[in-house]
Design an enzyme around this catalytic site. Structure first.
Site, mmCIF file in Angstrom:
data_model
loop_
_atom_site.group_PDB
_atom_site.id
_atom_site.type_symbol
_atom_site.label_atom_id
_atom_site.label_comp_id
_atom_site.label_asym_id
_atom_site.label_seq_id
_atom_site.Cartn_x
_atom_site.Cartn_y
_atom_site.Cartn_z
ATOM 1 N N ASP A 25 15.645 18.945 -68.588
ATOM 2 C CA ASP A 25 16.329 18.489 -67.382
ATOM 3 C C ASP A 25 15.876 17.082 -67.021
ATOM 4 O OD1 ASP A 25 17.984 18.594 -65.200
ATOM 5 O OD2 ASP A 25 16.725 19.959 -64.043
ATOM 6 N N HIS A 42 21.312 11.082 -71.846
ATOM 7 C CA HIS A 42 21.426 12.162 -72.834
ATOM 8 C C HIS A 42 21.047 11.659 -74.230
ATOM 9 C CE1 HIS A 42 23.026 14.622 -69.750
ATOM 10 N NE2 HIS A 42 24.215 14.073 -69.700
ATOM 11 N N LEU A 136 10.065 26.903 -88.853
ATOM 12 C CA LEU A 136 10.347 26.920 -87.406
ATOM 13 C C LEU A 136 11.801 27.330 -87.223
ATOM 14 C CD1 LEU A 136 9.595 25.956 -84.388
ATOM 15 C CD2 LEU A 136 10.798 23.873 -84.988
#
Ligand code: FPP
Length: 247
Positions: A25, A42, A136
């Site tokens: 955020d 972004h 991962l």
């Protein structure tokens, strides 16, 4: 403490969280502070994703879940939604081969039918390209809402019960979890939310039942390895009781 020192400390501490989830955020505020449009934030957030993925691999985290785009985000202005869709395509185009080399398995979770056709194609490509990896697991939540996910699982259970494939007594937590997007993943041990907001925002409501929360004041584009390791060190100092008393 340097980032390298922090990393050796969390390795020495043992018990690195298996699954770390992050609500990324603050991209908009980061851009506004620089008098730039929101998509600029972004784009910088995408660089932070790269850094945190590398950091997670180095720390030995098994699953990293990132909330990239919520169902509610479709209501943002068209220009911002298209910028985010293009960024997703760009992220996959730029990173897929490297993720593959590093042994990362990429999974996209959410209502993927709403994606634009080029974004959906890119998503399919990276998921099949990396499906065999196991260093991962990177869960990218796109067009995701947790209540919708829970309803979807409930509808699937109801259909099976109605068709006689399942009895009411067979509706267990395990049976339910199989129908969530996260099927097969351990629950998150640690949830990080950046930019100081103290909300869950319809993210993994079922899966976060016993997850430790860590709120970082840092805006997402400024979040990196160092901040990830600080959160992990903080987590390691906690005692998880899962509703029970101390040993
Ligand atoms: C929240 O910041 C962030 C988002 C809604 C998008 C997250 C996207 C990225 C990190 C980049 C793309 C990543 C990938 C993997 C393609 P906000 O816009 O709500 O910030 P604000 O609260 O300051 O306005």
């Amino acid at each position: 403490m340097t980032t390298a020192e922090l990393l050796s400390r969390i390795r020495l501490n043992g018990a690195v969280p298996r699954h770390v989830a992050i609500i990324m955020d603050g991209n908009g505020r980061w851009a506004r502070e620089r008098l730039m449009p929101r998509p600029f934030g972004h784009r910088s957030g995408m660089k932070a994703v790269r850094e945190v993925v590398e950091g997670a691999i180095e720390a030995g985290i098994e699953v990293l879940s990132l909330f990239a785009f919520s169902q509610e985000n479709w209501q943002r202005p068209m220009t911002e939604v298209s910028a985010l869709m293009s960024l997703l395509e760009e992220y996959i185009a730029r990173e897929a081969d490297e993720l593959e080399e590093k042994g990362v398995r990429v999974r996209m979770l959410g209502d993927l039918e709403r994606l634009t056709p080029p974004a959906a194609a890119a998503v399919d490509r990276v998921m099949s390209q990396t499906a065999h990896n196991d260093k991962l697991t990177l869960n990218l939540f796109i067009s995701y809402g947790s209540r919708a996910e829970i309803l979807r699982a409930t509808q699937s259970i109801a259909a099976d019960v109605a068709a006689g494939r399942l009895t009411a007594a067979e509706v267990t937590e395990e049976e339910f979890e199989k129908r969530l997007f996260t099927a097969g993943c351990p629950d998150p041990d640690l949830l990080i939310r950046t930019s100081g907001e103290q909300r869950i925002s319809n993210f993994m409501l079922w899966q976060l039942a016993y997850t430790e929360l860590f709120i970082s004041p840092v805006l997402w584009p400024d979040f990196g390895r160092h901040q990830l390791y600080e959160a992990v060190a903080d987590y390691q100092a906690r005692e998880r009781r899962f509703g029970r008393v101390s040993a």
